[in-house]
Scaffold this active site. Structure first.
Site, short mmCIF file in Angstrom:
data_model
loop_
_atom_site.label_atom_id
_atom_site.label_comp_id
_atom_site.label_asym_id
_atom_site.label_seq_id
_atom_site.Cartn_x
_atom_site.Cartn_y
_atom_site.Cartn_z
N ASP A 255 4.04 -2.79 -11.20
CA ASP A 255 4.97 -3.15 -10.25
C ASP A 255 6.10 -3.32 -10.38
O ASP A 255 6.43 -4.28 -11.53
CB ASP A 255 4.15 -2.86 -9.35
N ASP A 293 2.79 6.18 -7.16
CA ASP A 293 2.18 5.56 -5.49
C ASP A 293 3.72 5.05 -4.06
O ASP A 293 3.79 4.58 -4.86
CB ASP A 293 0.90 5.67 -5.05
N CYS A 346 2.35 7.91 1.50
CA CYS A 346 1.76 7.95 2.76
C CYS A 346 2.47 8.15 3.89
O CYS A 346 2.66 7.29 5.65
CB CYS A 346 0.85 6.46 2.85
#
Length: 393
Positions: A255, A293, A346
């Protein structure tokens, strides 16, 4: 705390949130300053605040704020009017209750049926066409769904348990859950959700909190034992752990903000899964599968994170789509020939989903699209999109 005292607390907290403060942070600060509030009080106040954020525009309308800037008091007046509550039993002279209604507040006779559609659906005006462009005839139903709380879902760790075994262990701690059709590993909690984090099933790694839609993304990935897998935007590692629970792979998490990954090690230990965390300079360039993601608008998960829909702006959405393109270009060279690049959001917006994939394929002729899917909130979880791309050269 009495029910009216909880309303007063919610008003105080909302006044800070409505000027742009982060709701979770304000709730935490309030709790630290009000040690007398028990766990049930804090939970009830949190529910009041987040329910208000989910239905902010309609509650503002019902509370007399119209389309202007509301106060926490107006929002809670609207919330109580939405339920048909007797306002005079809440806004009264009782100790710790919010002060009685003024004549001006009493004079408000709102008609929600006469409000603009976006107000009725608790959606910013500029976002409504974006939902309609993707969802067509189901847009209204999806926005209505996101006005209510999200369910609590668990992922059963296949390395340690089965659905039936996990359900039995949860029941021992007073938690009831049922299988959910979005994923073969998903359970939906129907009773005792707030006890999950204290349950033995959770503490021993039999289950992990994860939305059913998020689990469906992992189910769609062509994972096989022995693969080298990179979770590029790992955050807290939920999807990395789900991949590691499904197959035996060499798993790396990355990340851009290493602090976001601080929970991966204890979660992986609890789950019995090995996850290596890596900086960009330490990553390989021949992964069998890379999952990104990416940061997104969160427009499929506003039932869970409602403050996001009021914070999002056209400028911010443009920044996000630019960042998504950048991330795709960054990870493409890390995928070996014949390997897989998986993209997930999302979001329910075309600009972040199908349009992003089409643009990537135009820029990278060495990839082909194998599968893509939009998971609607009407399927029971949050809304997600994923695409599976194969590198051919």
């Amino acid at each position: 705390m009495t029910p009216v005292a909880r309303i007063s607390a919610a008003i105080e907290i909302l006044d800070d949130v409505l000027i742009g403060e982060n709701a979770e942070r304000v709730l935490t600060t309030w709790a630290r300053g009000h040690r007398f509030a028990g766990s049930k009080d804090r939970a009830a106040i949190r529910d009041l605040v987040f329910d208000a954020l989910r239905c902010l525009r309609s509650y503002c309308w019902l509370g007399g704020a119209g389309l202007g800037r509301p106060s926490g008091r107006q929002v809670m007046i609207g919330a109580l009017r939405a339920t048909g509550a007797d306002l005079d039993t809440v806004f009264c002279e009782a100790r710790f209750a919010p002060r009685p209604l003024t004549e001006e507040e009493r004079a408000v006779v709102p008609d929600l049926e006469g409000a603009p559609q976006a107000v009725q659906l608790d959606c910013p005006d500029w976002l409504l066409p974006l939902y309609e462009a993707t969802l067509s005839e189901t847009a209204v139903a999806v926005l209505e769904r996101m006005r209510t709380r999200s369910g609590v879902f668990l992922r059963v760790n296949a390395r340690k348990s089965t659905l039936g075994h996990a359900m039995e262990h949860l029941e021992n701690d007073g938690i009831e859950a049922v299988p959910h059709p979005l994923s073969e590993t998903a359970l939906k909690v129907t009773k005792g959700a707030r006890a999950v984090a204290r349950s033995q099933a959770y503490l021993t790694g039999l289950v992990e909190l994860q939305d059913a839609g998020s689990q469906a993304i992992i189910d769609a990935l062509p994972l096989e034992d022995g693969m080298r897998v990179l979770d590029y935007c790992a955050g807290g590692g939920g999807k990395a752990l789900a991949m590691g629970a499904r197959v035996d792979v060499d798993l790396t998490a990355h990340d851009v903000d290493p602090a976001r990954m601080q929970d991966i090690a204890p979660r992986a230990s609890r789950a019995g899964i090995k996850v290596l965390t890596a900086r960009k300079a330490d990553m390989a360039s021949d992964y069998d599968l890379v999952l990104c993601d990416v940061p997104c608008s969160g427009s499929g998960a506003y039932a869970r994170s409602p403050q996001g829909k009021w914070a999002l702006t056209p400028v911010r959405l443009e920044q996000l789509t630019g960042l998504q393109s950048q991330i795709l270009d960054e990870v493409a060279p890390l995928v070996r020939s014949g390997g897989v690049l998986a993209y997930a959001t999302c979001s329910l917006f075309q600009a972040e989903n199908t349009a992003q994939i089409e643009a990537f394929l135009d820029r990278h002729s060495g990839f082909t699209l194998e599968a893509q899917r939009l998971i609607s909130p009407l399927e029971g979880g949050d809304g997600f999109f994923y695409a599976v791309l194969r590198r051919t050269v």
